[in-house]
Design a protein around this motif. Structure first.
Motif, short mmCIF file in Angstrom:
data_model
loop_
_atom_site.label_atom_id
_atom_site.label_comp_id
_atom_site.label_asym_id
_atom_site.label_seq_id
_atom_site.Cartn_x
_atom_site.Cartn_y
_atom_site.Cartn_z
N MET A 66 14.84 -20.81 4.24
CA MET A 66 13.93 -19.84 3.89
C MET A 66 13.92 -18.42 3.93
O MET A 66 12.94 -17.82 3.67
CB MET A 66 12.87 -20.34 4.93
N ARG A 67 15.11 -18.08 5.22
CA ARG A 67 15.46 -16.46 5.23
C ARG A 67 16.14 -16.15 5.16
O ARG A 67 17.39 -17.16 5.81
CB ARG A 67 13.98 -16.08 6.91
N THR A 101 14.32 -22.81 -1.63
CA THR A 101 13.51 -22.60 -0.86
C THR A 101 13.54 -21.63 0.11
O THR A 101 11.90 -21.70 0.90
CB THR A 101 13.96 -23.47 0.46
N GLU A 154 12.25 -18.15 1.09
CA GLU A 154 10.34 -17.77 1.35
C GLU A 154 10.43 -15.83 1.85
O GLU A 154 9.73 -15.45 0.77
CB GLU A 154 9.64 -18.49 2.51
N GLU A 155 11.98 -15.48 2.07
CA GLU A 155 12.20 -14.36 2.47
C GLU A 155 13.21 -13.54 2.02
O GLU A 155 14.14 -14.46 2.07
CB GLU A 155 11.85 -13.90 3.90
N GLN A 212 9.30 -20.15 -4.16
CA GLN A 212 8.93 -20.17 -3.06
C GLN A 212 8.60 -18.34 -2.97
O GLN A 212 8.22 -18.97 -1.32
CB GLN A 212 8.93 -21.14 -2.33
N LEU A 213 9.08 -17.94 -3.52
CA LEU A 213 9.63 -17.06 -2.88
C LEU A 213 7.86 -15.60 -2.32
O LEU A 213 7.34 -16.20 -3.28
CB LEU A 213 10.91 -15.89 -2.92
N ALA A 214 7.87 -15.46 -1.05
CA ALA A 214 6.65 -14.25 -0.86
C ALA A 214 7.13 -13.51 -0.95
O ALA A 214 6.49 -12.45 -0.70
CB ALA A 214 5.89 -15.30 0.42
N THR A 215 8.57 -12.83 0.13
CA THR A 215 8.89 -11.38 0.39
C THR A 215 10.03 -10.67 -0.07
O THR A 215 10.86 -11.89 -0.26
CB THR A 215 8.85 -11.07 1.97
N SER A 250 4.82 -16.85 -6.27
CA SER A 250 4.46 -16.88 -4.93
C SER A 250 5.37 -15.45 -4.15
O SER A 250 4.37 -15.19 -3.22
CB SER A 250 4.87 -18.19 -4.06
#
Length: 671
Positions: A368-369, A387, A389-390, A411-414, A437
């Motif tokens: 995720m990161r 997957t 997210e950052e 799903q990447l938010a940052t 996202s």
């Protein structure tokens, strides 16, 4: 009559004597029972139980709690006391927004975000406040300790026997080595028990008389058997004469081992609490490098002089830190033994784009990161897990982002890509389209001349500081209806290059930072939802009238420090529309010669900076309105470094301010 009186007297005397004896007897019995209890309590068993009770009482004291258990409560107290402290400075860089974000070292952190600005400090963003806590180290039970480079807690030196420490801290002796030692010890013990069992079976067989012994007397056979000591007899006797309590304890341990599957490793050398999983199946696994450590589900190899990613097989590990090494490549099989990684930090290495295998990250289905700051990448790695997210690739040498670079990252938010060589010429206009996202985008310290095109509709915070942007067009933020924060400081923007429809219709845009540009007056057509405007370090000479009049609910923070404002550039209608809402007004380091008009009408103002101007006198009604009886909301008023003669100030000049300690007048300049 006399006889009856004497009889009654004697009877009373006898009764009193018996009662006294009984009372004395009961006292003696109670005293005996008391001393019996004292003797019992002085026995080792009772002493140990009392000590155990004391230890149990100590466990519930606050000193035994882990750090950061009560962060919100403890730091909220500090925050409230900080607000009450006179003369507290407000920060130029505060961007409150509506999300409760925090600013840390120039970076906006999400609400509830946790980060470590220093090796021994952990910080939390809690509703706009930065709460930090230092790592607490467990005391080491050894005569000599050393603190490894890059760590904050001391560990036992290699020459001394280390005591097992809590797995909640990184500074531990290498558990992999100890696991191997424990397993080796267990194997030796198992082999010894097997040998003893074989000897017992052999002895049972030998007790059956041999064909040549059938005719011999029983005592002769016994003497023969007793005279010869079979191999393993000594060990068997030792085994048979073991402490029964120890055998019961071993049986209990075996039962616990059957009931609890988490305790996969047993032994005196290394034991893990049952609630913490074993990081890997240790058989056949090479130990961690000497300067690496294990903390719960995290392997940390910070500044460990690694030149390649160490071969690890640990399915339970979820976080891997390889910060500050000399790693240059990532082969395809680098993370095959870490399929459950959720966080991977490869920052501050020498990794090149050509050194990354095409399938290096493909098997990380739970990642995720990913942090690759401070490497030598020229392109974003391919086939990143969906997957994620950052993703952080700051301070590299990125020179291209094409249409496929960020594909499948829905799903990447940052996304942080600061400090690279990106511009509108090498960033495809469809590069950000797959990021459905994405809410947080940092593109500072690049070479953009315009706002990047094709920003996703989900974007909420955009950082473009330290670029070469000169213009904001009408289509720059056409599709970003959720945007909340825009940071454009250190660019080349002029107010006449900002289109009138660039952002005026934005309904969620609350914070704009245009510091250190080429503005000569406060821009018009600002967003109607704006709460926070930062214009520090421009060449602003004027605040146009009614420039804030259309805003709802109204501007709250206006920072105009380090500009060229003069008295003629501010009039009564300059702050029209913000009189009821403005909380902080910074006009310091300008060229004002008097208090600006409209200050007494600012009913919500808490912080006013007018220091480092050319103000010479303060008239009675320039700050406090004599027609109103209520106290002012001002908590901090800065007037130092002007040309004010403090002895000539009217005694009514600050009559509306509740605390005189809130007014800072010294020092003053001398003509």
């Amino acid at each position: 009559m006399k006889f009856s009186s004497w009889y009654c007297f004697l009877l009373l005397l006898v009764i009193q004597t018996d009662f006294g004896q009984n009372e004395e007897t009961s006292r003696k019995e109670r005293r005996k029972m008391y001393y019996r209890r004292q003797r019992k309590s002085s026995s080792p068993i009772h002493r140990s139980s009392r000590q155990l009770g004391i230890q149990q009482m100590r466990i519930v004291t606050p000193a035994a709690t882990l750090p950061m258990v009560n962060l919100d409560y403890s730091t909220e107290e500090k925050f409230e006391s900080f607000l009450r402290f006179p003369g507290v400075e407000a920060s130029y860089n505060v961007l409150p927004g509506k999300k409760g974000h925090c600013l840390a070292n120039g970076m906006i952190m999400y609400n509830k975000a946790v980060w470590s600005p220093e090796p021994c400090t952990t910080c939390l963003c809690s509703n706009g406040r930065v709460l930090c806590d230092e790592t607490k180290c467990h005391p080491q039970m050894c005569p000599q300790t050393v603190t490894p480079e890059g760590e904050c807690c001391p560990v036992c030196s290699d020459t001394e026997q280390r005591e097992p420490t809590s797995l909640l801290h990184k500074q531990q002796p290498s558990p992999w080595v100890e696991m191997h030692q424990a397993l080796r010890k267990e194997e030796l013990q198992f082999e010894e028990e097997e040998e003893i069992k074989q000897d017992e079976d052999r002895e049972q067989k030998e007790k059956i008389p041999r064909p040549g012994d059938w005719g011999r007397p029983p005592n002769e056979r016994q003497s023969r058997e007793g005279g010869e000591q079979r191999p393993g007899e000594k060990g068997r006797q030792a085994h048979q004469h073991r402490n029964p309590a120890r055998e019961n304890e071993n049986e209990d341990e075996d039962e616990d081992e059957d009931e609890d599957d988490d305790d996969a490793v047993r032994g005196d050398m290394f034991r893990m609490p049952s609630q913490l999983p074993i990081p890997a199946t240790p058989r056949g696994i090479p130990p961690l490098p000497s300067r690496c450590s294990l903390s719960y589900k995290t392997i940390s190899c910070i500044s460990a002089d690694l030149t390649q990613i160490p071969p690890l097989t640990a399915p339970e590990i979820t976080s891997l830190e390889l910060i500050g090494n000399s790693i240059t490549s990532i082969p395809d099989e680098a993370f095959n033994g870490l399929p459950n990684l959720e966080r991977l930090d490869l920052s501050r290495n020498n990794i090149t784009s050509s050194g990354i295998g095409p399938k290096a990250f493909k098997l990380l289905k739970k990642l995720m990161r990913l942090n690759m700051d401070g490497n030598n990448l020229v392109a974003i790695p391919s086939e990143l897990p969906s997957t994620l997210e950052e993703l952080k690739i700051n301070e590299n040498n990125l020179q291209v982002i094409d249409e496929e670079s960020l594909s499948d990252l829905n799903q990447l938010a940052t996304l942080e890509l600061e400090g690279n060589s990106l511009s509108e010429t090498n960033v495809n206009s469809l590069a950000f389209k797959p990021l459905k996202s994405l809410s947080y985008l940092r593109l500072g310290r690049n070479k953009f001349r315009i706002i990047p095109q094709g920003l996703p509709a989900s974007i909420e915070e955009l950082y473009l500081e330290n670029n070469q942007i000169e213009e904001i067009t009408e289509i720059s933020f056409n599709h970003t209806r959720k945007i909340n924060v825009i940071v454009l400081r250190y660019n080349k923007i002029e107010e006449n290059r900002i289109a009138s429809l660039a952002w005026i219709n934005q309904e969620n845009l609350e914070s704009i930072d245009l510091s250190y540009n080429k503005l000569y007056h406060v821009p018009s057509y600002l967003p109607k939802s704006l709460l926070h405007l930062v214009l520090i370090g421009n060449q602003i000479e004027r605040i146009p009238g009614f420039v804030f009049g259309h805003m709802e609910p109204g501007l709250e923070y206006l920072y105009l420090s380090f500009n060229k404002l003069v008295d003629d550039g501010i009039d009564q209608v300059s702050f029209y529309g913000a009189y009821h809402s403005l909380r902080e007004l910074f006009l310091d380091h300008n060229e004002l010669k008097s208090i600006p008009p409209g200050v007494p009408e600012m009913k919500a103002l808490h912080f006013l900076r007018l220091n480092n101007n050319k103000i010479r006198n303060i008239l009675p009604e320039q700050i406090c309105n004599s027609e109103e009886d209520g106290d002012s909301t001002l908590e901090h008023l800065h007037l130092e470094n002007n040309y004010i003669k403090t002895r000539e100030i009217s005694p009514y000049a600050f009559s509306c301010i509740r605390s005189y300690s809130s007014v800072v007048l010294k020092p003053q300049n001398i003509k």
